[in-house]
Design a protein around this motif. Structure first.
Motif, PDB file in Angstrom:
ATOM      1  N   GLY A  39       0.827  -1.205   0.000  1.00  0.00           N
ATOM      2  CA  GLY A  39       0.000   0.000   0.000  1.00  0.00           C
ATOM      3  C   GLY A  39       0.863   1.258   0.000  1.00  0.00           C
ATOM      4  N   PRO A  40       0.216   2.436   0.049  1.00  0.00           N
ATOM      5  CA  PRO A  40       0.978   3.694  -0.056  1.00  0.00           C
ATOM      6  C   PRO A  40       1.962   3.931   1.084  1.00  0.00           C
ATOM      7  CG  PRO A  40      -1.320   4.091   0.518  1.00  0.00           C
ATOM      8  CD  PRO A  40      -1.226   2.657   0.148  1.00  0.00           C
ATOM      9  N   HIS A  91       0.514   8.618   9.877  1.00  0.00           N
ATOM     10  CA  HIS A  91       0.080   9.759   9.101  1.00  0.00           C
ATOM     11  C   HIS A  91      -1.126  10.435   9.730  1.00  0.00           C
ATOM     12  CE1 HIS A  91      -3.006   7.082   7.640  1.00  0.00           C
ATOM     13  NE2 HIS A  91      -2.320   6.518   6.679  1.00  0.00           N
ATOM     14  N   GLY A 160      -6.631   7.143   6.587  1.00  0.00           N
ATOM     15  CA  GLY A 160      -6.725   8.298   5.693  1.00  0.00           C
ATOM     16  C   GLY A 160      -7.881   8.171   4.719  1.00  0.00           C
ATOM     17  N   SER A 161      -8.051   6.980   4.163  1.00  0.00           N
ATOM     18  CA  SER A 161      -9.114   6.758   3.173  1.00  0.00           C
ATOM     19  C   SER A 161     -10.493   6.800   3.825  1.00  0.00           C
ATOM     20  CB  SER A 161      -8.872   5.407   2.489  1.00  0.00           C
ATOM     21  OG  SER A 161      -8.470   4.429   3.431  1.00  0.00           O
ATOM     22  N   THR A 184      -4.958   0.239   1.918  1.00  0.00           N
ATOM     23  CA  THR A 184      -5.564   0.515   0.609  1.00  0.00           C
ATOM     24  C   THR A 184      -4.847  -0.233  -0.508  1.00  0.00           C
ATOM     25  OG1 THR A 184      -4.331   2.591   0.572  1.00  0.00           O
ATOM     26  CG2 THR A 184      -6.663   2.718   1.140  1.00  0.00           C
ATOM     27  N   GLN A 202      -5.096   7.739  -1.369  1.00  0.00           N
ATOM     28  CA  GLN A 202      -3.892   8.530  -1.544  1.00  0.00           C
ATOM     29  C   GLN A 202      -3.476   8.437  -3.004  1.00  0.00           C
ATOM     30  OE1 GLN A 202      -0.747   8.193   1.547  1.00  0.00           O
ATOM     31  NE2 GLN A 202      -2.160   6.772   2.519  1.00  0.00           N
TER      32      GLN A 202
HETATM   33  C1  MLT Z   1      -2.156   2.394   3.532  1.00  0.00           C
HETATM   34  O1  MLT Z   1      -0.931   2.386   3.485  1.00  0.00           O
HETATM   35  O2  MLT Z   1      -2.857   1.421   3.314  1.00  0.00           O
HETATM   36  C2  MLT Z   1      -2.813   3.732   3.815  1.00  0.00           C
HETATM   37  O3  MLT Z   1      -1.992   4.577   4.438  1.00  0.00           O
HETATM   38  C3  MLT Z   1      -4.125   3.553   4.356  1.00  0.00           C
HETATM   39  C4  MLT Z   1      -4.953   4.764   4.614  1.00  0.00           C
HETATM   40  O4  MLT Z   1      -4.710   5.420   5.596  1.00  0.00           O
HETATM   41  O5  MLT Z   1      -5.883   5.049   3.850  1.00  0.00           O
END
Ligand code: MLT
Length: 323
Positions: A39-40, A91, A160-161, A184, A202
């Motif tokens: 993921g990001p 984050h 975050g999502s 994500t 993101q």
């Molecule tokens: C992830 O790495 O999956 C994201 O940071 C998830 C999110 O906070 O949306």
């Protein structure tokens, strides 16, 4: 008896001293990424870790500890020894929003030592490809026309999502049915497969799929277009003026880590951010480098406090009751 008492006292005093930094790091450092691999968050930290390893002279390992919007991974870091060998990646979601979404059992400000602000990226509204909409207004009309709330992938409540989804609901008046994943990264796999309808994700996670044409992008939540994808309109241009959200990331240590250790880790991260190849890799994902005067540990602390004051009321207004 008196001598034994002095000896015990000296040992206690030694144990209470913050971890000495004189030979830090002398072994591998573990960064806890609280979301799934691929993921990001994971992608960004792996790019940085490779360069930080060179600066620190020790391996920088990534451990993905997932669940509960990232709060489980952060909790693991909070409870670890403040000796600089366990680092918390996080984050806006994990180190701000989660404080309003969960009864965490730790304090995001009091139990963590800010180390460095990492790159940020605007969110992007993306959907599965086979939705009959080519623009944001068409997409919003399609969402509105559905008999049931459409499915929105998230990385769990407080991520975050998820926060971006709550904000999307507030500015559009539309309801979403959240589908939580451990990150994500896996949510994106299901979006590409058409299993879910959308993600307010993101940019760094979605941009390669958008470029590959496997998903559809409608807008980025920023006042200016992405350098790395100028064809995608902003929310202002696309019909959702003012829907702006930038997800920033950072590194923290457990409270009690010495200033020397914090500064050593900060310097290694900043060196990575200034490394041209690292910078290109991150920029190509739509990530924006933190400004030079925003890279001190104190700057991250200041930002975190300001964002807590900004986002907690929004989360509460969205009716989220801490679980
Ligand atoms: C992830 O790495 O999956 C994201 O940071 C998830 C999110 O906070 O949306």
């Amino acid at each position: 008896m008196r001598r034994a008492l002095c000896a015990v006292l000296l040992v206690c005093l030694a144990l209470m001293q913050p971890a000495r930094a004189d030979n830090y790091p002398s072994r591998a450092i573990t960064v806890i990424v609280p979301f799934a691999a691929g993921g990001p968050s994971d992608a960004m930290m792996r790019i940085l870790a490779e360069h930080m390893r060179q600066t620190l002279g020790q391996p920088v390992l990534i451990e993905n500890v997932t669940g509960a919007g990232g709060s489980i991974g952060v909790g693991r870091a909070v409870r670890s020894k403040p000796d600089g060998y366990t680092v918390s990646f996080g984050h806006l979601g994990t180190h701000v929003a989660n404080g309003a979404v969960y009864r965490l059992g730790y304090d995001l400000e009091a139990d963590l030592e800010p180390v460095v602000l990492l790159p940020s990226n605007p969110m992007i509204i993306v959907s599965r490809n086979n939705i009959p909409a080519k623009s944001l207004p068409e997409f919003l009309a399609w969402v509105k026309s559905q008999p049931n709330p459409v499915s929105a992938g998230t990385a769990g409540n407080g991520s975050g999502s998820h926060i971006a989804g709550l904000y999307f609901e507030q500015v559009t008046g539309l309801k979403l049915q959240y589908v939580p994943y451990r990150g994500t990264g896996p949510a994106m796999n299901d979006l590409v497969a058409g299993q879910i309808d959308l993600i307010v994700d993101q940019t760094s996670n979605a941009i390669n799929q958008v470029r590959a044409g496997t998903i559809r992008a409608y807008a980025v939540t920023d006042a200016k277009r992405l350098e790395s994808a100028p064809e995608i309109p902003t929310t202002d241009e696309a019909g959702l003026p003012g829907f702006h959200m930038t997800l920033w990331s950072g590194l923290w240590l457990p409270k009690g880590a010495s200033k020397e250790i914090v500064d050593t880790l900060n310097a290694a991260a900043v060196a990575a951010l200034d490394e041209p190849d690292v910078k290109n890799q991150l920029k190509n994902l739509g990530l924006q480098m933190p400004a030079a005067d925003q890279r001190s540990p104190a700057a991250l602390g200041t930002l975190q406090r300001a964002e807590i004051r900004k986002w907690w009321p929004m989360i509460r207004a969205a009716g989220v009751v801490p679980e």
